[in-house]
Design an enzyme around this catalytic site. Structure first.
Site, PDB file in Angstrom:
ATOM      1  N   LYS A  22       0.555  -0.783  -0.110  1.00 58.44           N
ATOM      2  CA  LYS A  22      -0.043  -0.211   0.040  1.00 58.44           C
ATOM      3  C   LYS A  22       0.601   1.144  -0.325  1.00 58.44           C
ATOM      4  CE  LYS A  22      -1.691   1.802   3.771  1.00 58.44           C
ATOM      5  NZ  LYS A  22      -1.152   2.885   4.133  1.00 58.44           N
ATOM      6  N   ASN A  23       2.154   1.505   1.105  1.00 56.37           N
ATOM      7  CA  ASN A  23       2.377   2.691   1.213  1.00 56.37           C
ATOM      8  C   ASN A  23       3.762   2.977  -0.328  1.00 56.37           C
ATOM      9  OD1 ASN A  23       0.899   3.463   3.318  1.00 56.37           O
ATOM     10  ND2 ASN A  23       2.199   3.152   4.509  1.00 56.37           N
ATOM     11  N   ARG A  92      -6.105  10.539   2.832  1.00 59.62           N
ATOM     12  CA  ARG A  92      -4.678  11.966   3.318  1.00 59.62           C
ATOM     13  C   ARG A  92      -3.369  11.688   2.598  1.00 59.62           C
ATOM     14  NH1 ARG A  92      -1.938  14.111   6.182  1.00 59.62           N
ATOM     15  NH2 ARG A  92       0.016  13.159   5.733  1.00 59.62           N
ATOM     16  N   CYS A 116      -6.004  12.158  11.072  1.00 60.48           N
ATOM     17  CA  CYS A 116      -6.640  11.999  10.941  1.00 60.48           C
ATOM     18  C   CYS A 116      -6.515  10.777  12.155  1.00 60.48           C
ATOM     19  CB  CYS A 116      -6.327  10.516   9.780  1.00 60.48           C
ATOM     20  SG  CYS A 116      -4.591   9.895  10.530  1.00 60.48           S
ATOM     21  N   ARG A 121      -1.329  15.404  11.810  1.00 58.61           N
ATOM     22  CA  ARG A 121      -0.569  14.886  10.396  1.00 58.61           C
ATOM     23  C   ARG A 121      -0.091  16.252   9.234  1.00 58.61           C
ATOM     24  NH1 ARG A 121      -2.159   9.313   9.494  1.00 58.61           N
ATOM     25  NH2 ARG A 121      -0.334   9.053   7.967  1.00 58.61           N
ATOM     26  N   PRO A 122       0.723  16.984  10.145  1.00 57.74           N
ATOM     27  CA  PRO A 122       0.720  18.052   9.642  1.00 57.74           C
ATOM     28  C   PRO A 122       1.502  18.146   8.153  1.00 57.74           C
ATOM     29  CG  PRO A 122       2.533  17.792  11.545  1.00 57.74           C
ATOM     30  CD  PRO A 122       1.233  17.049  11.406  1.00 57.74           C
ATOM     31  N   ILE A 123       1.857  18.897   7.615  1.00 56.83           N
ATOM     32  CA  ILE A 123       2.058  18.837   6.162  1.00 56.83           C
ATOM     33  C   ILE A 123       3.245  19.952   5.775  1.00 56.83           C
ATOM     34  CG2 ILE A 123       0.440  17.346   5.186  1.00 56.83           C
ATOM     35  CD1 ILE A 123       0.053  20.300   3.464  1.00 56.83           C
ATOM     36  N   ASP A 124       3.747  20.374   7.433  1.00 62.03           N
ATOM     37  CA  ASP A 124       4.669  21.413   6.724  1.00 62.03           C
ATOM     38  C   ASP A 124       5.873  21.512   6.227  1.00 62.03           C
ATOM     39  OD1 ASP A 124       4.884  20.000   8.979  1.00 62.03           O
ATOM     40  OD2 ASP A 124       6.535  21.317   9.755  1.00 62.03           O
ATOM     41  N   ASP A 304       3.710   1.291  12.103  1.00 57.33           N
ATOM     42  CA  ASP A 304       2.827   0.773  11.685  1.00 57.33           C
ATOM     43  C   ASP A 304       2.908  -0.440  12.090  1.00 57.33           C
ATOM     44  OD1 ASP A 304       2.777   1.712   8.127  1.00 57.33           O
ATOM     45  OD2 ASP A 304       2.257   3.474  10.233  1.00 57.33           O
ATOM     46  N   ILE A 326       6.531   8.612  16.882  1.00 61.59           N
ATOM     47  CA  ILE A 326       5.821   8.837  15.513  1.00 61.59           C
ATOM     48  C   ILE A 326       5.034   9.746  15.281  1.00 61.59           C
ATOM     49  CG2 ILE A 326       6.270   8.626  12.948  1.00 61.59           C
ATOM     50  CD1 ILE A 326       8.977   7.982  13.474  1.00 61.59           C
ATOM     51  N   ARG A 396      -8.497  -0.480   4.376  1.00 59.78           N
ATOM     52  CA  ARG A 396      -8.345   0.644   3.728  1.00 59.78           C
ATOM     53  C   ARG A 396      -6.290   0.430   3.220  1.00 59.78           C
ATOM     54  NH1 ARG A 396      -6.686   5.028   7.071  1.00 59.78           N
ATOM     55  NH2 ARG A 396      -5.190   5.645   5.500  1.00 59.78           N
TER      56      ARG A 396
HETATM   57  C1  EPZ Z   1       3.509   7.312   5.576  1.00 62.06           C
HETATM   58  O1  EPZ Z   1       3.091   8.138   6.133  1.00 62.06           O
HETATM   59  C2  EPZ Z   1       2.775   6.101   5.890  1.00 62.06           C
HETATM   60  N1  EPZ Z   1       1.770   6.265   4.570  1.00 62.06           N
HETATM   61  C3  EPZ Z   1       1.874   5.850   7.066  1.00 62.06           C
HETATM   62  O2  EPZ Z   1       1.777   4.427   7.537  1.00 62.06           O
HETATM   63  C4  EPZ Z   1       3.506   5.478   8.055  1.00 62.06           C
HETATM   64  O3  EPZ Z   1       3.080   5.026   9.554  1.00 62.06           O
HETATM   65  C5  EPZ Z   1       4.817   6.738   7.616  1.00 62.06           C
HETATM   66  O4  EPZ Z   1       4.854   7.341   6.607  1.00 62.06           O
HETATM   67  C6  EPZ Z   1       5.975   6.248   8.931  1.00 62.06           C
HETATM   68  O5  EPZ Z   1       6.497   5.626   8.755  1.00 62.06           O
HETATM   69  C7  EPZ Z   1       1.747   6.658   3.708  1.00 62.06           C
HETATM   70  O6  EPZ Z   1       2.893   6.046   2.703  1.00 62.06           O
HETATM   71  C8  EPZ Z   1       1.106   6.721   2.264  1.00 62.06           C
HETATM   72  P1  EPZ Z   1       5.850  11.167   7.674  1.00 62.06           P
HETATM   73  P2  EPZ Z   1       3.635   9.825   6.326  1.00 62.06           P
HETATM   74  O7  EPZ Z   1       5.148  12.628   7.112  1.00 62.06           O
HETATM   75  O8  EPZ Z   1       3.731  10.070   5.279  1.00 62.06           O
HETATM   76  C9  EPZ Z   1       5.623  14.215  11.105  1.00 62.06           C
HETATM   77  C10 EPZ Z   1      -0.514   2.703   7.517  1.00 62.06           C
HETATM   78  O9  EPZ Z   1      -0.723   2.420   7.948  1.00 62.06           O
HETATM   79  N2  EPZ Z   1       5.479  15.310   9.833  1.00 62.06           N
HETATM   80  O10 EPZ Z   1       6.456  10.290   7.597  1.00 62.06           O
HETATM   81  O11 EPZ Z   1       1.911  10.555   6.481  1.00 62.06           O
HETATM   82  C11 EPZ Z   1       3.938  13.619  11.550  1.00 62.06           C
HETATM   83  O12 EPZ Z   1       3.287  14.383  12.129  1.00 62.06           O
HETATM   84  C12 EPZ Z   1       0.649   4.309   7.394  1.00 62.06           C
HETATM   85  O13 EPZ Z   1       0.017   2.594   6.484  1.00 62.06           O
HETATM   86  C13 EPZ Z   1       5.713  16.493  10.761  1.00 62.06           C
HETATM   87  O14 EPZ Z   1       5.967  16.571  11.414  1.00 62.06           O
HETATM   88  O15 EPZ Z   1       4.333   9.864   8.104  1.00 62.06           O
HETATM   89  C14 EPZ Z   1       4.656  11.828  11.625  1.00 62.06           C
HETATM   90  O16 EPZ Z   1       4.954  12.482  13.319  1.00 62.06           O
HETATM   91  C15 EPZ Z   1       0.226   5.023   9.070  1.00 62.06           C
HETATM   92  N3  EPZ Z   1       5.300  17.373   8.968  1.00 62.06           N
HETATM   93  C16 EPZ Z   1       5.961  12.276  11.463  1.00 62.06           C
HETATM   94  O17 EPZ Z   1       6.660  13.405  10.820  1.00 62.06           O
HETATM   95  C17 EPZ Z   1       5.752  17.303   7.872  1.00 62.06           C
HETATM   96  O18 EPZ Z   1       4.843  17.625   7.386  1.00 62.06           O
HETATM   97  C18 EPZ Z   1       6.304  11.044  10.790  1.00 62.06           C
HETATM   98  O19 EPZ Z   1       5.709  11.621   9.378  1.00 62.06           O
HETATM   99  C19 EPZ Z   1       4.641  15.523   7.919  1.00 62.06           C
HETATM  100  C20 EPZ Z   1       5.310  14.512   8.834  1.00 62.06           C
END
Ligand code: EPZ
Length: 420
Positions: A22-23, A92, A116, A121-124, A304, A326, A396
């Site tokens: 999926k990811n 998302r 979620c 889940r910020p996107i900064d 995960d 995380i 999902r």
């Molecule tokens: C991906 O999410 C995966 N989803 C998640 O899997 C997985 O848990 C995660 O990576 C960590 O490995 C997909 O690939 C679709 P991140 P993502 O950005 O990209 C912070 C599942 O169950 N952060 O690495 O959203 C965030 O809050 C899902 O399959 C910021 O602060 O994860 C978190 O604490 C759940 N600012 C940390 O980084 C940002 O702009 C990791 O998030 C982005 C993230």
């Protein structure tokens, strides 16, 4: 509303093949928006996150044909660059279209992807990375981005965000010039995205230091690509087998991607043999507790698998402590496990699980995707009949968790499941 019914107390035995990742497929689907060549994705998992993502791509102008696990995508007709609120709210990871739309259309408009079940889940970091490439953002009630001045350059992430790394790659491969993404996420899904893009003609690779190096602006051609298996689904089934004192084999699986989990299973007293043909797990004795473990970015223990592992800790001998570093809200499975008699206390981002001899069957509600899988693992251990509702979360990410577990001898069934 569909539900999963489990009659627990059976040891899982046998061979299982793992669905596509999926990811990995979600960013690869976004990458199919780049260039105009026909992309054929094989071993694409039949999960609702894929169904929802393909719907977004159709709205953007892609022509898509999906037969079983093969998806053909023709993005030559893409003219739109706006993603609607309803679609983005459903999934998302629609945020991954930010980089793809900037790369393809030089513009993007999408709603702020809300938080979620597991966190804000910020996107900064996504926005910061794309700004470092020259994209301009207007953050009103929607995210509006303009990439007409975007060019290759240096991107430094403050957090090794998987999604932000993927968005930076999707944008940078389309702009002339050299890009280096430092502090990039190291998850295998990033490397699979890079392999997919190389197969289309891009120049993108991970350096020995872990940075991502891109020579952008190359023409991206057609590709036929077969998805690798899903490491989190594989890890889920290894944990289910360990929890039920089972013996399973996962064929042709890149076991190095699960090094952190395999180390934990071995510390718990589970035999795990890895070879070129996959992973053999045998759990024929009571499991030992793990005094301390924390989730971490790859190659650390994957967040995960934190909830699925917690379900296994419930019957391990002794007290286990797991800290979630995380996401800020990933202990929602605890109260469901307590309904089965589990002894768990949480303290901030840590949970302490005191192993008990048996879990009681119960009526349970899946709190999120991986928490739902954790409840299935818990129900497999309980002697009796459990029912898990809210299974839409599980669908999902898992094609058919009941089909897979039945293949290993479990007594599970799901009513009301739609075939993707
Ligand atoms: C991906 O999410 C995966 N989803 C998640 O899997 C997985 O848990 C995660 O990576 C960590 O490995 C997909 O690939 C679709 P991140 P993502 O950005 O990209 C912070 C599942 O169950 N952060 O690495 O959203 C965030 O809050 C899902 O399959 C910021 O602060 O994860 C978190 O604490 C759940 N600012 C940390 O980084 C940002 O702009 C990791 O998030 C982005 C993230």
């Amino acid at each position: 509303m569909s539900a999963i019914e489990v009659t627990g107390g059976i040891s899982l035995q046998g061979e299982i093949e793992i669905q596509g990742s999926k990811n990995a497929v979600l960013p690869i689907l976004a990458a199919c928006m780049l260039g105009e060549g026909l992309c054929v994705i094989e071993n694409c998992p039949r999960i609702t996150d894929v169904t929802d993502t393909l719907e977004i791509m159709r709205h953007l102008g892609c022509r898509i044909r999906r037969e079983e696990r093969t998806v053909c995508i023709d993005a030559s007709g893409v003219r739109a660059f706006e993603i609607g609120g309803a679609e983005a709210a459903r999934i998302r990871s629609s945020v991954l279209f930010l980089g793809a739309l900037l790369g393809r259309m030089k513009r993007a408009v999408l709603p702020h992807p809300g938080g979620c079940a597991i966190g804000a889940r910020p996107i900064d970091q996504h926005i910061a990375a794309l700004r470092q490439l020259g994209a301009r953002f207007y953050l009103e009630e929607k995210i509006t981005a303009d990439a007409r001045d975007m060019q290759g350059g240096r991107v430094c992430l403050a957090v090794p965000s998987v999604g932000a790394t993927e968005n930076a790659i999707l944008a940078a491969v389309t702009v002339p010039g050299e890009t280096v993404i430092s502090h990039a996420a190291r998850e295998p899904e990033i490397d699979e995205l890079c392999e997919f893009l190389r197969r289309r003609g891009a120049s993108v690779a991970r350096t020995d230091e872990g940075d991502i190096h891109i020579r952008g602006g190359k023409r991206l051609g057609p590709v036929r690509y077969r998805m690798k298996p899903d490491r989190i689904v594989a890890g889920t089934y290894l944990l289910a087998a360990a929890a039920t004192r089972g013996k399973i084999h996962i064929s042709n699986f890149p076991y190095r991607e699960l090094d952190a989990l395999i180390a934990v299973l071995r510390d718990m007293g589970v035999s795990v043999e890895c070879g070129k043909d996959g992973i053999q797990l045998t759990a024929n004795r009571p499991l030992r507790a793990i005094p301390y473990l924390e989730t971490a970015p790859y190659p650390g223990f994957p967040t995960d698998l934190q909830s699925p592992l917690m379900a296994v800790f419930c019957r391990a001998r002794g007290e286990s402590r797991i800290c979630e570093t995380i996401f800020e809200n990933r202990f929602r499975t605890v109260k469901e496990l307590e309904r089965m008699g589990a002894k768990i206390r949480t303290d901030g981002n840590c949970a302490v699980v005191k192993g008990i001899p048996a879990l009681a069957p119960a009526k349970l509600t899946a709190p999120d995707l991986r928490g739902g899988a954790a409840l299935v693992i818990a129900a497999l251990q309980a002697n009796g009949h459990s029912v898990i509702s809210n299974t839409g979360y599980i669908e999902r990410g898992y094609e058919d968790i009941c089909r897979d577990l039945r293949a290993l001898g479990a007594e599970v069934r799901q009513n009301g499941k739609e075939i993707q």
